[in-house]
Motif scaffolding. Structure first.
Motif, mmCIF file in Angstrom:
data_model
loop_
_atom_site.group_PDB
_atom_site.id
_atom_site.type_symbol
_atom_site.label_atom_id
_atom_site.label_comp_id
_atom_site.label_asym_id
_atom_site.label_seq_id
_atom_site.Cartn_x
_atom_site.Cartn_y
_atom_site.Cartn_z
ATOM 1 N N UNK A 199 68.301 50.069 70.829
ATOM 2 C CA UNK A 199 67.581 50.611 71.793
ATOM 3 C C UNK A 199 65.985 50.403 71.674
ATOM 4 N N UNK A 230 73.570 47.858 73.044
ATOM 5 C CA UNK A 230 72.737 48.713 73.547
ATOM 6 C C UNK A 230 71.115 48.105 73.626
ATOM 7 N N UNK A 270 67.070 44.729 79.204
ATOM 8 C CA UNK A 270 66.860 44.291 80.621
ATOM 9 C C UNK A 270 66.053 45.422 81.524
ATOM 10 N N UNK A 271 66.431 46.958 81.203
ATOM 11 C CA UNK A 271 65.693 47.624 81.984
ATOM 12 C C UNK A 271 64.461 47.817 81.884
ATOM 13 N N UNK A 272 63.802 47.270 80.476
ATOM 14 C CA UNK A 272 62.279 47.290 80.563
ATOM 15 C C UNK A 272 61.916 46.096 81.139
ATOM 16 N N UNK A 314 70.704 45.097 74.561
ATOM 17 C CA UNK A 314 70.495 43.959 75.807
ATOM 18 C C UNK A 314 70.297 45.116 76.973
ATOM 19 N N UNK A 315 70.993 46.365 77.000
ATOM 20 C CA UNK A 315 70.751 47.335 78.209
ATOM 21 C C UNK A 315 69.426 47.644 78.010
ATOM 22 N N UNK A 316 68.837 48.042 77.021
ATOM 23 C CA UNK A 316 67.292 48.639 76.837
ATOM 24 C C UNK A 316 66.458 47.474 77.451
#
Lengths: 444, 444
Positions: B394, B313, B319-321, B315-317
């Motif tokens: 996150x 969660x 990457x998006x930011x 690395x997902x957040x």
């Protein structure tokens, strides 16, 4: 000098660029007012520089009389993009405010998918006939100049609009005015079909060093051109999608701050849940080794270290390979070359981390009191497991993108986190197998 | 119809495009031969379409007489790029085969850093004087046409080469031939300085919808132009660097299959070792909870599941930011808006994973025999920890890029794996704290 300095600073403080910087954080009413206050020429350039969703937001926030004026600034391909961001009612209203030929062009473009070549192309391009004189052609281009996207390339079409050749304006310029167009035109032309994907179009541009590409249908009839400035957006968009997928979520279809919260949760929950279900296998794997952990709790201490090292090396390798595939540097048939490189690199990286791991455990100041009597063999277990897991992570990470590509799936699709999960489970099995081999008789 | 079909298929099978496809996998000798067999016009286009390192490889593989011919095809900015890929000896040799004005231009360009605006610009552009008549200017541009990169924009300079204005060729074309250039030129011009980074230049292009940007020095003297087709490469290059950094390695400076093995190991080992040293903290953290693990081995089973969920969660957040920051969608001052979004999204994602975790442990068919009597409380421990760790991941993941940006570091620098490591350590502390609270008295 003073005069120059003034000149430069006035150039730097272009109102459009300043407005562009503040745009994202301005409320809609302020945007309308700031836009209306721009000098006319700047306002034109400013509107053209916005992306489709910002254009549409601005246009629909304008009073209706103003709206009619501004939609005429936009070329048909931009208008089609704007129409794709609004609902059916607004679409009809906007279409009805266009003049009839433009409405026809825009409606034709709306039929193409958003990421098809047809969706990128502008139907207005400079065209001449093959039997014109160069001087006539130049005069003819001059009359088209105000309504076409570029006059850099002039396309030579027959009466049925079939593309016969192309000539650059520069070449027309330097040719003798009394020659025929067909004698100066180039007939070996790179073309694209209207149904190609925007990624294929992008690759044609990067491979050809052209600035514009004609789009033809199956009968050779020229439908429009795609220009290199449209491709900048495509490259940026494709890279964003890849990055978001590599980060383990579905590609968001709107900017981070604009996408709805529910949609954001949906796009992110999907992959997180899939990965979570995969990770559950780690609990099952660990269950097999409960006895070992009970007898040697010290083994549990290094679990996070071991599995994260495998995950890190795996996502590193998969990211590099996914990007190399996307750029066309590596093809499917190169898998063996990549495998052999990763064999060497993975072994080297594994030796480095394994050695640090061994030193950390076996030569720690208070190793014996922290890790027990068998501290040296525990260190060996950690070190050898690290060598194995880093090598294994590099190999899995570099090969999975090829497997996905071979299955006609997008290699960027969650490659990195998927590899991490795969490597976590197999890493645990490896670690406890090494432990059984080295520690049976002492700790186990 | 037959004739058309033939026409189309001949266009599709352009020899340059076919060669371009096979190029990467051809040995150097075959490349030279295939290149020499191309028709002259195609060979020109082909050479221009290669990237600098492929151009340099090909040029130096050619017989010396041929080499002298082909280097003259390349514009000065491409030549400078080629020279930057070779050693001092080859550089001198190649420079000596250029004519004197070109050598002077190229040497001047070599002084710029590879990722500075100066390194992207072409010093050959169309220039006119402000007091020329439009007809004179058109004639003057016509004479420059064969040696400038684009005639789309014509720059108006005074005697000291200071930039006064710009006029598009199209506008010259449609203006009356008897007007003065200074009366039709645009004086509010977007310019860039020669020392701007290529990323800043890219942002100017995406913000302005221009096709070329004049580069001026501090006195306002125009040094050259950067055109939008150069920017396509910059966008691709910057995206690649970001992706490689997000994947936890230093940006490679050559294609994956071309970079030396030793250099590849160096670029990858650095971050892996840093992350490994960080992960060592997990062993220290676990050491604090050895007693708990000894008493309730069942707790160890879920360690990999818990920490990887936090890592995913996070690395997902991040990457998006990171991507949203790179695209300018999110600015430093938006951190609070991102924080509030992640608070909601992270809680939702945490609830989803936590609930699945609880169900997996507490309602598993053989829960009691697998996880012991206290299986329901173990399930609660896992579920609550997941909620906490996913929310925490996150928040850390989305805030770290802002911290890196604020410290003037590149937000892409290993953000995702760095977050994973940070979250791993804090995740363990969280998990065992929850366990102490819920399980003291039963299992602990």
């Amino acid at each position: 000098m003073d005069q120059n300095d003034e000149h430069i600073s006035s150039m730097r403080q272009l109102p459009t660029i300043i407005l562009r910087e503040q745009w994202a954080s301005m409320p809609v009413e302020d945007r309308v007012q700031a836009f209306m206050e721009l000098p006319r020429a700047d306002a034109d350039a400013f509107l053209l520089s916005l992306n489709a969703s910002d254009q549409s937001e601005l246009i629909f926030a304008l009073p209706e009389v103003e709206r009619r004026i501004w939609v005429r600034i936009l070329p048909p391909d931009d208008l089609a993009d704007v129409l794709q961001t609004v609902d059916a009612h607004d679409r009809m209203q906007l279409l009805s405010s266009l003049d009839s030929p433009t409405r026809k062009e825009v409606t034709a473009l709306l039929a193409y998918g958003e990421d098809e070549a047809g969706g990128l192309m502008n139907p207005r391009f400079a065209r001449v006939r093959p039997d014109m004189l160069v001087d006539e052609a130049l005069e003819y281009v001059r009359r088209q100049a105000h309504q076409v996207e570029t006059t850099r390339y002039v396309y030579v079409l027959d009466a049925r609009q079939v593309l016969l050749g192309v000539v650059s304006l520069r070449h027309l310029f330097v040719s003798s005015g009394r020659t025929l167009v067909k004698d100066v035109m180039k007939t070996s032309i790179l073309t694209a079909s209207e149904t190609m994907s925007q990624e294929e179009i992008k690759n044609l541009f990067t491979q050809s060093a052209l600035n514009a590409l004609p789009i033809i249908d199956q009968d050779g009839v020229m439908k429009g051109i795609v220009t290199v400035d449209d491709i900048v957006d495509v490259v940026e968009e494709e890279a964003t999608e890849d990055i978001q997928r590599l980060g383990g979520s579905q590609a968001l279809e709107a900017p981070y701050l604009k996408i709805g919260l529910f949609e954001m949760i949906q796009k992110r929950a999907g992959w997180l849940v899939v990965l979570f279900l995969g990770e559950m296998l780690t609990a099952s794997a660990m269950h097999q080794y409960e006895d070992e952990i009970a007898r040697a709790v010290v083994l549990a201490l290094f679990i996070p270290l071991i599995i994260s090292s495998g995950g890190n090396s795996g996502s590193q390798a998969s990211t590099l390979v996914v990007r190399a595939i996307a750029l066309g540097e590596v093809r499917l048939r190169d898998w063996w070359r990549v495998f052999s490189r990763e064999l060497v690199v993975g072994t080297a990286l594994g030796l480095i981390l394994g050695l640090i791991g061994l030193l950390r455990v076996a030569y720690w100041p208070s190793a014996e009191s922290t890790f027990g009597e068998a501290y040296f063999m525990v260190g060996m277990t950690v070190g050898i497991s690290l060598l194995g897991i880093v090598l294994w992570g590099s190999l899995c990470g570099s090969m999975l993108p090829f497997v996905l590509k071979r299955l006609k799936l997008d290699p960027a699709t969650a490659s990195a986190p998927f590899v991490a999960t795969l490597v976590d489970v197999s890493g645990l099995v490896l670690y406890f197998s090494v432990a059984r081999m080295l520690l049976t008789g002492t700790l186990l």
